[in-house]
Scaffold this active site. Structure first.
Site, PDB file in Angstrom:
ATOM      1  N   SER A  20       0.832  -1.212   0.000  1.00  0.00           N
ATOM      2  CA  SER A  20       0.000   0.000   0.000  1.00  0.00           C
ATOM      3  C   SER A  20       0.864   1.258   0.000  1.00  0.00           C
ATOM      4  O   SER A  20       0.579   2.228  -0.706  1.00  0.00           O
ATOM      5  CB  SER A  20      -0.890   0.020   1.252  1.00  0.00           C
ATOM      6  OG  SER A  20      -1.792  -1.047   1.211  1.00  0.00           O
ATOM      7  N   ARG A 119     -13.910  -6.887 -10.501  1.00  0.00           N
ATOM      8  CA  ARG A 119     -14.083  -6.333  -9.146  1.00  0.00           C
ATOM      9  C   ARG A 119     -14.910  -5.046  -9.190  1.00  0.00           C
ATOM     10  O   ARG A 119     -14.871  -4.314 -10.183  1.00  0.00           O
ATOM     11  CB  ARG A 119     -12.704  -6.100  -8.509  1.00  0.00           C
ATOM     12  CG  ARG A 119     -11.985  -7.433  -8.298  1.00  0.00           C
ATOM     13  CD  ARG A 119     -10.618  -7.258  -7.720  1.00  0.00           C
ATOM     14  NE  ARG A 119     -10.651  -6.726  -6.370  1.00  0.00           N
ATOM     15  CZ  ARG A 119      -9.569  -6.417  -5.677  1.00  0.00           C
ATOM     16  NH1 ARG A 119      -8.374  -6.578  -6.212  1.00  0.00           N
ATOM     17  NH2 ARG A 119      -9.668  -5.954  -4.458  1.00  0.00           N
ATOM     18  N   ASP A 318      -6.589  -8.337   4.728  1.00  0.00           N
ATOM     19  CA  ASP A 318      -5.768  -9.130   3.812  1.00  0.00           C
ATOM     20  C   ASP A 318      -5.139 -10.342   4.506  1.00  0.00           C
ATOM     21  O   ASP A 318      -4.594 -11.226   3.842  1.00  0.00           O
ATOM     22  CB  ASP A 318      -4.662  -8.266   3.199  1.00  0.00           C
ATOM     23  CG  ASP A 318      -5.225  -7.213   2.260  1.00  0.00           C
ATOM     24  OD1 ASP A 318      -6.375  -7.356   1.807  1.00  0.00           O
ATOM     25  OD2 ASP A 318      -4.514  -6.228   1.979  1.00  0.00           O
ATOM     26  N   ARG A 390      -2.542 -14.229  -2.083  1.00  0.00           N
ATOM     27  CA  ARG A 390      -2.630 -14.457  -0.630  1.00  0.00           C
ATOM     28  C   ARG A 390      -3.092 -15.886  -0.318  1.00  0.00           C
ATOM     29  O   ARG A 390      -2.767 -16.440   0.721  1.00  0.00           O
ATOM     30  CB  ARG A 390      -3.535 -13.417   0.027  1.00  0.00           C
ATOM     31  CG  ARG A 390      -3.042 -11.998  -0.220  1.00  0.00           C
ATOM     32  CD  ARG A 390      -3.239 -11.049   0.921  1.00  0.00           C
ATOM     33  NE  ARG A 390      -2.760  -9.723   0.542  1.00  0.00           N
ATOM     34  CZ  ARG A 390      -1.500  -9.318   0.628  1.00  0.00           C
ATOM     35  NH1 ARG A 390      -0.567 -10.114   1.103  1.00  0.00           N
ATOM     36  NH2 ARG A 390      -1.144  -8.102   0.238  1.00  0.00           N
TER      37      ARG A 390
HETATM   38  C1  S3P Z   1      -5.516  -1.399   0.100  1.00  0.00           C
HETATM   39  C2  S3P Z   1      -6.731  -1.440   0.727  1.00  0.00           C
HETATM   40  C3  S3P Z   1      -7.471  -2.684   0.988  1.00  0.00           C
HETATM   41  C4  S3P Z   1      -6.587  -3.914   0.855  1.00  0.00           C
HETATM   42  C5  S3P Z   1      -5.712  -3.859  -0.367  1.00  0.00           C
HETATM   43  C6  S3P Z   1      -4.828  -2.624  -0.334  1.00  0.00           C
HETATM   44  C7  S3P Z   1      -4.870  -0.090  -0.112  1.00  0.00           C
HETATM   45  O1  S3P Z   1      -8.520  -2.796   0.050  1.00  0.00           O
HETATM   46  O2  S3P Z   1      -7.368  -5.081   0.827  1.00  0.00           O
HETATM   47  O3  S3P Z   1      -4.892  -5.005  -0.452  1.00  0.00           O
HETATM   48  O4  S3P Z   1      -3.664  -0.051  -0.435  1.00  0.00           O
HETATM   49  O5  S3P Z   1      -5.556   0.934   0.027  1.00  0.00           O
HETATM   50  P1  S3P Z   1      -9.955  -2.094   0.271  1.00  0.00           P
HETATM   51  O6  S3P Z   1      -9.765  -0.642   0.292  1.00  0.00           O
HETATM   52  O7  S3P Z   1     -10.777  -2.532  -0.904  1.00  0.00           O
HETATM   53  O8  S3P Z   1     -10.459  -2.661   1.567  1.00  0.00           O
END
Ligand code: S3P
Length: 429
Positions: A20, A119, A318, A390
């Site tokens: 992230s 998605r 995650d 994952r």
């Molecule tokens: C992320 C937010 C999460 C996470 C993803 C990374 C991010 O998703 O599951 O792997 O970097 O902002 P969501 O915002 O859909 O919950």
């Protein structure tokens, strides 16, 4: 990849940079004036997709190992891409980039792989449209490919139905280009790397936890230019989770995972490990660039079942595949609920996790927002990852404590977030 059971995992490992934070460092660096220097960037397929997209919009980005130099051109310095932006498997690239593209004076299209293009994107199309953006799903199915054309953006206060950092970040980034203040309220706080890092880049961004409720609001006031930063990306707790779990469940083990980002909006996994009775300690805690970091030491533990629910879910979303595997070898029952978001990840993770656990002989029942797992023993099986990174990694750890051989199908999908996963894994054996 064929794996079998093992005892005595010993040693220390460090995991690659946080996914992230890596995405955001290149995105914000591209929109800043000057050269942003990033260390420990995650060279996984998802974060490489982000680099590729910004290069296509005229940003010069140099790579040397895990060091990346982004020659930012300011908030209004992107140029029109000559072709469709390929976001690969990356939801973060898609949703955050859409927020940025909504504020640009040029047309753009973005599209990804089969999983990505199935998605939900309505969750960003709706708020962006409320802001005055022109974003459409080309196939009119609420998914990518997306087509974005210039619009005049207005500040809004968006009440998000989901606690999603991707949705929040998308809106805040569009807010950089709006004519007034933009706020996002979410039902509970999702990861806050955008707020922390944008503030470091000089944006006027505020966060408040609504008093007496779990809701959290982030507000951006446009007007400030962003300026280049030097960033060292902490190790990804989502990647660390596999080796933390391995150290807890493999007999006679002691594992130190160094340099792990433990931002409280991400660290729910550590709390669950503790709640399950895990012998886990944080060493050498420090803060860098607004992000908390620590080394995590774990030893083999007798784990027991827990209930994982409510506000903690966004802080470990995650890691649920890994938690489910730990629960499958723990004593007693684990209930995971309030996690319907699992259905819209790289795969429907309620289904992929429970199907694969069943294949390994686990007594598990999927529910509409999670699963119920009765702990016991696992046996080797063929794991259908459906190309979900994952799932591949969580079930590789399951293989370590299963009787017989486990085959992880399409294990190369770990490249999405952790290309060197199996090398680190072997280092510990
Ligand atoms: C992320 C937010 C999460 C996470 C993803 C990374 C991010 O998703 O599951 O792997 O970097 O902002 P969501 O915002 O859909 O919950």
């Amino acid at each position: 990849m064929e794996l079998s059971s093992i005892t005595g995992l010993k040693g220390k490992v460090s995991v690659p940079g946080d996914k992230s934070i890596s995405h955001r460092s290149v995105m914000f660096g591209s929109l800043a004036q000057g050269t942003t220097e990033i260390h420990n960037y995650l060279m996984g397929a998802d974060c490489l997709a982000t680099i590729r997209c910004f290069r296509k919009m005229g940003i010069e980005i140099e790579e040397n190992g895990s060091t990346v130099l982004v020659h930012g051109r300011g908030l209004h310095g992107l140029s029109a891409p000559s072709e469709i932006l390929d976001v690969g498997n990356s939801g973060t690239t898609t949703r955050l980039l859409s927020g940025i593209l909504a504020g640009q004076p040029f047309d753009s299209k973005l599209s990804g792989d089969e999983s990505l293009n199935s998605r939900p994107m309505k969750r960003i199309i709706d708020p962006l449209t409320q802001m005055g953006a022109h974003v459409s799903s080309i196939l009119r199915n609420g998914c990518a490919p997306l087509y974005i054309t210039p619009g005049t953006l207005h500040g809004i206060h968006y009440e998000s139905p989901v606690a999603s950092a991707q949705v929040k970040s998308c809106i805040l980034l569009a807010g950089l280009y709006a004519d007034g203040e933009t706020a996002v309220t979410e039902p509970s706080l999702s990861r806050n790397h955008t707020e922390l890092m944008l503030r470091e880049f000089g944006a006027d961004i505020r966060s408040v936890h609504d008093i007496g409720s779990t809701k959290a609001t982030a507000t951006i006031i446009p007007g400030n230019e962003l300026s280049a930063q030097k960033i060292t990306v902490p190790g990804d707790i989502s990647s660390a989770a596999y080796f933390i779990a391995a150290g807890l469940i493999a007999p006679d083990s002691e594992v130190l995972v160094e340099n792990v980002g433990i931002n409280p909006t991400r660290a729910g996994f550590l709390k669950v490990c503790e709640d399950m009775g895990g012998d886990i300690s944080l060493l050498n805690e420090r803060t860098e660039g607004g992000e908390k970091i620590a080394d995590v030491l774990v030893r083999t533990s007798r784990l027991h079942g827990v209930t994982v629910e409510g506000d903690i879910i966004p802080a470990l979303i995650d890691e649920i595949p890994m938690i489910a595997v730990m629960a499958a070898v723990a004593e007693g029952t684990t209930v995971i609920k309030d996690a319907a978001e699992l259905k819209v990840k790289e795969t429907d993770r309620i289904e992929t996790v429970t199907d694969n656990l069943k294949a390994m002989g686990c007594d598990v029942t999927p529910t509409s927002d999670g699963m119920v797992i009765n702990g016991g023993k696992l046996k080797g099986a063929a794991i259908h990852t459906l190309l979900d990174h994952r799932i591949a990694m969580a079930f590789s750890i399951a293989a370590l404590v299963a009787e017989g051989n486990t085959k992880i199908l399409d294990s190369h999908c770990v490249d999405v977030s952790y290309p060197t996963f199996y090398d680190t894994f072997e280092d510990l054996l």
